[in-house]
Design an enzyme around this catalytic site. Sequence first.
Site, PDB file in Angstrom:
ATOM      1  CE1 TYR A  45      -2.986  -3.048   0.062  1.00 37.46           C
ATOM      2  CE2 TYR A  45      -3.489  -2.637   2.367  1.00 37.46           C
ATOM      3  CZ  TYR A  45      -3.662  -3.377   1.210  1.00 37.46           C
ATOM      4  OH  TYR A  45      -4.518  -4.454   1.218  1.00 37.46           O
ATOM      5  CG  HIS A 103      -1.148  -8.604  -0.597  1.00 39.95           C
ATOM      6  ND1 HIS A 103      -0.704  -7.331  -0.392  1.00 39.95           N
ATOM      7  CD2 HIS A 103      -2.487  -8.471  -0.784  1.00 39.95           C
ATOM      8  CE1 HIS A 103      -1.711  -6.479  -0.447  1.00 39.95           C
ATOM      9  NE2 HIS A 103      -2.802  -7.152  -0.696  1.00 39.95           N
TER      10      HIS A 103
HETATM   11  P1  NAP Z   1     -13.834  -0.327   1.006  1.00 41.94           P
HETATM   12  O1  NAP Z   1     -13.472  -0.359   2.430  1.00 41.94           O
HETATM   13  O2  NAP Z   1     -14.896  -1.228   0.489  1.00 41.94           O
HETATM   14  O3  NAP Z   1     -14.207   1.157   0.561  1.00 41.94           O
HETATM   15  C1  NAP Z   1     -13.353   2.225   0.785  1.00 41.94           C
HETATM   16  C2  NAP Z   1     -13.997   3.466   0.180  1.00 41.94           C
HETATM   17  O4  NAP Z   1     -15.221   3.739   0.872  1.00 41.94           O
HETATM   18  C3  NAP Z   1     -13.129   4.682   0.322  1.00 41.94           C
HETATM   19  O5  NAP Z   1     -13.279   5.458  -0.849  1.00 41.94           O
HETATM   20  C4  NAP Z   1     -13.717   5.424   1.512  1.00 41.94           C
HETATM   21  O6  NAP Z   1     -13.537   6.806   1.386  1.00 41.94           O
HETATM   22  C5  NAP Z   1     -15.184   5.059   1.405  1.00 41.94           C
HETATM   23  N1  NAP Z   1     -15.859   5.029   2.704  1.00 41.94           N
HETATM   24  C6  NAP Z   1     -15.535   4.289   3.787  1.00 41.94           C
HETATM   25  N2  NAP Z   1     -16.413   4.497   4.777  1.00 41.94           N
HETATM   26  C7  NAP Z   1     -17.324   5.382   4.306  1.00 41.94           C
HETATM   27  C8  NAP Z   1     -18.479   5.982   4.859  1.00 41.94           C
HETATM   28  N3  NAP Z   1     -18.898   5.695   6.088  1.00 41.94           N
HETATM   29  N4  NAP Z   1     -19.179   6.871   4.071  1.00 41.94           N
HETATM   30  C9  NAP Z   1     -18.780   7.167   2.813  1.00 41.94           C
HETATM   31  N5  NAP Z   1     -17.698   6.619   2.234  1.00 41.94           N
HETATM   32  C10 NAP Z   1     -16.970   5.735   2.974  1.00 41.94           C
HETATM   33  O7  NAP Z   1     -12.565  -0.584   0.065  1.00 41.94           O
HETATM   34  P2  NAP Z   1     -11.089  -1.102   0.214  1.00 41.94           P
HETATM   35  O8  NAP Z   1     -10.221  -0.047   0.744  1.00 41.94           O
HETATM   36  O9  NAP Z   1     -10.769  -1.715  -1.101  1.00 41.94           O
HETATM   37  O10 NAP Z   1     -11.159  -2.334   1.257  1.00 41.94           O
HETATM   38  C11 NAP Z   1     -10.937  -2.204   2.638  1.00 41.94           C
HETATM   39  C12 NAP Z   1      -9.566  -2.697   3.054  1.00 41.94           C
HETATM   40  O11 NAP Z   1      -9.393  -4.069   2.749  1.00 41.94           O
HETATM   41  C13 NAP Z   1      -8.398  -2.039   2.304  1.00 41.94           C
HETATM   42  O12 NAP Z   1      -8.187  -0.717   2.699  1.00 41.94           O
HETATM   43  C14 NAP Z   1      -7.296  -3.001   2.607  1.00 41.94           C
HETATM   44  O13 NAP Z   1      -6.790  -2.801   3.915  1.00 41.94           O
HETATM   45  C15 NAP Z   1      -8.035  -4.336   2.471  1.00 41.94           C
HETATM   46  N6  NAP Z   1      -7.910  -4.913   1.113  1.00 41.94           N
HETATM   47  C16 NAP Z   1      -7.186  -6.062   0.977  1.00 41.94           C
HETATM   48  C17 NAP Z   1      -7.015  -6.617  -0.283  1.00 41.94           C
HETATM   49  C18 NAP Z   1      -6.211  -7.883  -0.424  1.00 41.94           C
HETATM   50  O14 NAP Z   1      -5.871  -8.257  -1.556  1.00 41.94           O
HETATM   51  N7  NAP Z   1      -5.911  -8.558   0.656  1.00 41.94           N
HETATM   52  C19 NAP Z   1      -7.604  -6.033  -1.423  1.00 41.94           C
HETATM   53  C20 NAP Z   1      -8.365  -4.878  -1.243  1.00 41.94           C
HETATM   54  C21 NAP Z   1      -8.517  -4.333   0.020  1.00 41.94           C
HETATM   55  P3  NAP Z   1     -13.012   7.716   2.612  1.00 41.94           P
HETATM   56  O15 NAP Z   1     -11.624   7.273   2.925  1.00 41.94           O
HETATM   57  O16 NAP Z   1     -13.118   9.091   2.064  1.00 41.94           O
HETATM   58  O17 NAP Z   1     -13.955   7.496   3.765  1.00 41.94           O
END
Ligand code: NAP
Length: 267
Positions: A45, A103
């Site tokens: 990241y 990962h």
């Molecule tokens: P997510 O959590 O599904 O969505 C994140 C998005 O939602 C961001 O744009 C965030 O913007 C917004 N958001 C979050 N809470 C909100 C709320 N209450 N109201 C409005 N908007 C909101 O997406 P993700 O980051 O892909 O997944 C979460 C975590 O999973 C990652 O950060 C990472 O740590 C992990 N991940 C792991 C893998 C893997 O391969 N292992 C892949 C993808 C993700 P703001 O920041 O502006 O709130």
Amino acid sequence: MLNKTASRFGQGTWMLEKDDREQAVGALRLGVNLGMTLIDTAEMYGSGRAEEIVGEAIADLRERIFLVSKVLPSNASYDGTRRACDRSLQRLRTDYLDLYLLHWPGAHPIGETMRALESLVKEKKVRQIGVSNFDVAALDEARRALKHEPLACNQVLYHLKDRGIERKLIPYCAQHDIAVMGYSPFGHHTMPKHAALTQVAERRQATVRQVMLAFLARAAFAIPKSGSPEHVRENAGAAALSLTEADVREIDQAFPAPARDVPLGML
Ligand code: NAP
């Protein structure tokens, strides 16, 4: 199974380095104070920048945090995994990770990576080990490659429009005591929408996002990412919400799990 210090609702950090740094640090700290003490990050990241932000945010909170990081598959040789862990520890300003994951499956033999992860547990740099983006066959191989430690976790894509893991992967994990951590609970950038969510949210006096998180957390740890204190407060509020059977049925009908096996989704 994860240590009981792992909170069911945690905080993701993918792309956190793109947010205002001070606000991102404050958002993570607020989340911890609201009970989201599990923080998920990875060397990938922001090429280490997300880990640095986490390190700053948790410097004086370390013992309260369940800290998760991940090694890139391209680094996951025996020596490469061990070196990657040291670099992550340095950026995170800590001397141990609560959970260290591969990962996604890569070219290095899984037995070699698992051996490296077990050596890190022995040296107390890592408390529990796991994988990410592993389907049942790959998971079985990883589990069998371990000699001394159990496979504690598989982190996989899980949101309302991608419920494929409920068919085989979640039952396999339950059978082998492997925690399932669902990533991208809001679908990353394409949030699932349906009138059913609004209706349930109105009934429960909650928000649509809180309803989504509560639904997903029935089967998996949920790790929404947010760099905004307002959003973090909303996400943390999901922990207080318990859905009724009728709520669950309504969401289930709006976003049915697939009727046949599908390949593991991945972002
Ligand atoms: P997510 O959590 O599904 O969505 C994140 C998005 O939602 C961001 O744009 C965030 O913007 C917004 N958001 C979050 N809470 C909100 C709320 N209450 N109201 C409005 N908007 C909101 O997406 P993700 O980051 O892909 O997944 C979460 C975590 O999973 C990652 O950060 C990472 O740590 C992990 N991940 C792991 C893998 C893997 O391969 N292992 C892949 C993808 C993700 P703001 O920041 O502006 O709130």
